[in-house]
Design a protein around this motif. Sequence first.
Motif, PDB file in Angstrom:
ATOM      1  N   PHE A  13     -71.827 -29.136   8.547  1.00  0.00           N
ATOM      2  CA  PHE A  13     -70.376 -28.956   8.675  1.00  0.00           C
ATOM      3  C   PHE A  13     -69.624 -30.157   8.109  1.00  0.00           C
ATOM      4  O   PHE A  13     -68.680 -30.006   7.340  1.00  0.00           O
ATOM      5  CB  PHE A  13     -69.971 -28.722  10.126  1.00  0.00           C
ATOM      6  CG  PHE A  13     -68.475 -28.739  10.318  1.00  0.00           C
ATOM      7  CD1 PHE A  13     -67.714 -27.636   9.977  1.00  0.00           C
ATOM      8  CD2 PHE A  13     -67.836 -29.860  10.812  1.00  0.00           C
ATOM      9  CE1 PHE A  13     -66.344 -27.644  10.121  1.00  0.00           C
ATOM     10  CE2 PHE A  13     -66.468 -29.893  10.966  1.00  0.00           C
ATOM     11  CZ  PHE A  13     -65.709 -28.779  10.618  1.00  0.00           C
ATOM     12  N   PHE A  14     -70.027 -31.358   8.491  1.00  0.00           N
ATOM     13  CA  PHE A  14     -69.307 -32.544   8.028  1.00  0.00           C
ATOM     14  C   PHE A  14     -69.432 -32.738   6.522  1.00  0.00           C
ATOM     15  O   PHE A  14     -68.458 -33.105   5.859  1.00  0.00           O
ATOM     16  CB  PHE A  14     -69.777 -33.791   8.793  1.00  0.00           C
ATOM     17  CG  PHE A  14     -69.233 -33.839  10.179  1.00  0.00           C
ATOM     18  CD1 PHE A  14     -67.871 -33.960  10.407  1.00  0.00           C
ATOM     19  CD2 PHE A  14     -70.071 -33.756  11.268  1.00  0.00           C
ATOM     20  CE1 PHE A  14     -67.352 -34.001  11.686  1.00  0.00           C
ATOM     21  CE2 PHE A  14     -69.568 -33.802  12.560  1.00  0.00           C
ATOM     22  CZ  PHE A  14     -68.203 -33.919  12.763  1.00  0.00           C
ATOM     23  N   VAL A  15     -70.603 -32.474   5.977  1.00  0.00           N
ATOM     24  CA  VAL A  15     -70.778 -32.603   4.529  1.00  0.00           C
ATOM     25  C   VAL A  15     -69.990 -31.506   3.803  1.00  0.00           C
ATOM     26  O   VAL A  15     -69.310 -31.777   2.807  1.00  0.00           O
ATOM     27  CB  VAL A  15     -72.271 -32.573   4.138  1.00  0.00           C
ATOM     28  CG1 VAL A  15     -72.449 -32.540   2.633  1.00  0.00           C
ATOM     29  CG2 VAL A  15     -72.989 -33.775   4.731  1.00  0.00           C
ATOM     30  N   ALA A  18     -66.338 -32.302   3.840  1.00  0.00           N
ATOM     31  CA  ALA A  18     -66.032 -33.354   2.867  1.00  0.00           C
ATOM     32  C   ALA A  18     -65.999 -32.801   1.445  1.00  0.00           C
ATOM     33  O   ALA A  18     -65.097 -33.126   0.661  1.00  0.00           O
ATOM     34  CB  ALA A  18     -67.055 -34.486   2.982  1.00  0.00           C
ATOM     35  N   ILE A  19     -66.962 -31.947   1.113  1.00  0.00           N
ATOM     36  CA  ILE A  19     -67.002 -31.346  -0.229  1.00  0.00           C
ATOM     37  C   ILE A  19     -65.768 -30.482  -0.458  1.00  0.00           C
ATOM     38  O   ILE A  19     -65.112 -30.572  -1.508  1.00  0.00           O
ATOM     39  CB  ILE A  19     -68.299 -30.522  -0.416  1.00  0.00           C
ATOM     40  CG1 ILE A  19     -69.507 -31.446  -0.496  1.00  0.00           C
ATOM     41  CG2 ILE A  19     -68.213 -29.640  -1.654  1.00  0.00           C
ATOM     42  CD1 ILE A  19     -70.841 -30.715  -0.425  1.00  0.00           C
ATOM     43  N   ARG A  45     -61.722 -24.805   8.360  1.00  0.00           N
ATOM     44  CA  ARG A  45     -61.997 -23.388   8.658  1.00  0.00           C
ATOM     45  C   ARG A  45     -63.056 -22.820   7.728  1.00  0.00           C
ATOM     46  O   ARG A  45     -63.980 -22.136   8.162  1.00  0.00           O
ATOM     47  CB  ARG A  45     -60.716 -22.554   8.543  1.00  0.00           C
ATOM     48  CG  ARG A  45     -59.869 -22.551   9.770  1.00  0.00           C
ATOM     49  CD  ARG A  45     -58.828 -21.456   9.711  1.00  0.00           C
ATOM     50  NE  ARG A  45     -57.945 -21.541   8.557  1.00  0.00           N
ATOM     51  CZ  ARG A  45     -56.783 -22.200   8.548  1.00  0.00           C
ATOM     52  NH1 ARG A  45     -56.373 -22.843   9.612  1.00  0.00           N
ATOM     53  NH2 ARG A  45     -56.049 -22.215   7.465  1.00  0.00           N
ATOM     54  N   LEU A  46     -62.912 -23.108   6.437  1.00  0.00           N
ATOM     55  CA  LEU A  46     -63.904 -22.607   5.485  1.00  0.00           C
ATOM     56  C   LEU A  46     -65.253 -23.291   5.698  1.00  0.00           C
ATOM     57  O   LEU A  46     -66.300 -22.641   5.628  1.00  0.00           O
ATOM     58  CB  LEU A  46     -63.412 -22.800   4.052  1.00  0.00           C
ATOM     59  CG  LEU A  46     -64.251 -22.147   2.965  1.00  0.00           C
ATOM     60  CD1 LEU A  46     -64.398 -20.640   3.202  1.00  0.00           C
ATOM     61  CD2 LEU A  46     -63.639 -22.403   1.597  1.00  0.00           C
ATOM     62  N   ALA A  47     -65.237 -24.580   5.991  1.00  0.00           N
ATOM     63  CA  ALA A  47     -66.490 -25.298   6.274  1.00  0.00           C
ATOM     64  C   ALA A  47     -67.166 -24.720   7.514  1.00  0.00           C
ATOM     65  O   ALA A  47     -68.395 -24.594   7.565  1.00  0.00           O
ATOM     66  CB  ALA A  47     -66.224 -26.790   6.454  1.00  0.00           C
ATOM     67  N   LEU A 129     -69.164 -22.678  -9.983  1.00  0.00           N
ATOM     68  CA  LEU A 129     -69.979 -23.548 -10.825  1.00  0.00           C
ATOM     69  C   LEU A 129     -70.310 -24.904 -10.200  1.00  0.00           C
ATOM     70  O   LEU A 129     -71.335 -25.498 -10.540  1.00  0.00           O
ATOM     71  CB  LEU A 129     -69.274 -23.777 -12.167  1.00  0.00           C
ATOM     72  CG  LEU A 129     -69.069 -22.535 -13.026  1.00  0.00           C
ATOM     73  CD1 LEU A 129     -68.244 -22.876 -14.247  1.00  0.00           C
ATOM     74  CD2 LEU A 129     -70.405 -21.930 -13.422  1.00  0.00           C
ATOM     75  N   VAL A 130     -69.451 -25.393  -9.294  1.00  0.00           N
ATOM     76  CA  VAL A 130     -69.642 -26.737  -8.757  1.00  0.00           C
ATOM     77  C   VAL A 130     -69.847 -26.730  -7.246  1.00  0.00           C
ATOM     78  O   VAL A 130     -70.821 -27.292  -6.738  1.00  0.00           O
ATOM     79  CB  VAL A 130     -68.446 -27.649  -9.130  1.00  0.00           C
ATOM     80  CG1 VAL A 130     -68.599 -29.024  -8.520  1.00  0.00           C
ATOM     81  CG2 VAL A 130     -68.293 -27.736 -10.636  1.00  0.00           C
ATOM     82  N   ILE A 131     -68.937 -26.113  -6.521  1.00  0.00           N
ATOM     83  CA  ILE A 131     -68.932 -26.229  -5.063  1.00  0.00           C
ATOM     84  C   ILE A 131     -70.059 -25.419  -4.423  1.00  0.00           C
ATOM     85  O   ILE A 131     -70.757 -25.927  -3.536  1.00  0.00           O
ATOM     86  CB  ILE A 131     -67.560 -25.826  -4.490  1.00  0.00           C
ATOM     87  CG1 ILE A 131     -66.468 -26.693  -5.112  1.00  0.00           C
ATOM     88  CG2 ILE A 131     -67.545 -25.925  -2.977  1.00  0.00           C
ATOM     89  CD1 ILE A 131     -66.687 -28.178  -4.981  1.00  0.00           C
TER      90      ILE A 131
END
Length: 155
Positions: A13-15, A18-19, A45-47, A129-131
């Motif tokens: 969750f924390f990582v 942060a992303i 919320r999304l995390a 592509l990234v996230i």
Amino acid sequence: MTRKLLTASVLFFFVADAILSWFSYRSYFCSVERTGHSHVFTAARLAFAFTIWNFFAGWCGFWALAQWKKHSFTGQTVVAPILSTTIAGMGYISVPFWIYRGHGVFLFENTWADVSCFFTEGYGMIFLLVIAPALALTTLLCEWIFIYRKSQESI
């Protein structure tokens, strides 16, 4: 065992937060003026949703690991993280496709669960592509930590 899955989920969750916060930092589409929601809470919320999916994927990997051990197959410590990462990655990649309803309208748009700012305009392609790969890599690292800690306890 559940405590370790929960610990890995909290780490994830924390990582992930942060992303996602980095990804949408200073984005007009995630601003309070546009959405009426705080950027910090939108990312959280999304995390949190991704963390639930990650927990499910981790549980699937744990189940596969238990099945492999029950049948005494070799390579069991490789299968669980790969399976978990595959399931989680497919979920992360699919979000922009199932959340977009068409004609510029997103599922949950203008509600408390609105996270459309992460997929608006070109952000959806960058997300894919990234996230999404970064989140899948985070899942893989959490799973390896989980499997490594489990193998250390059995020694």
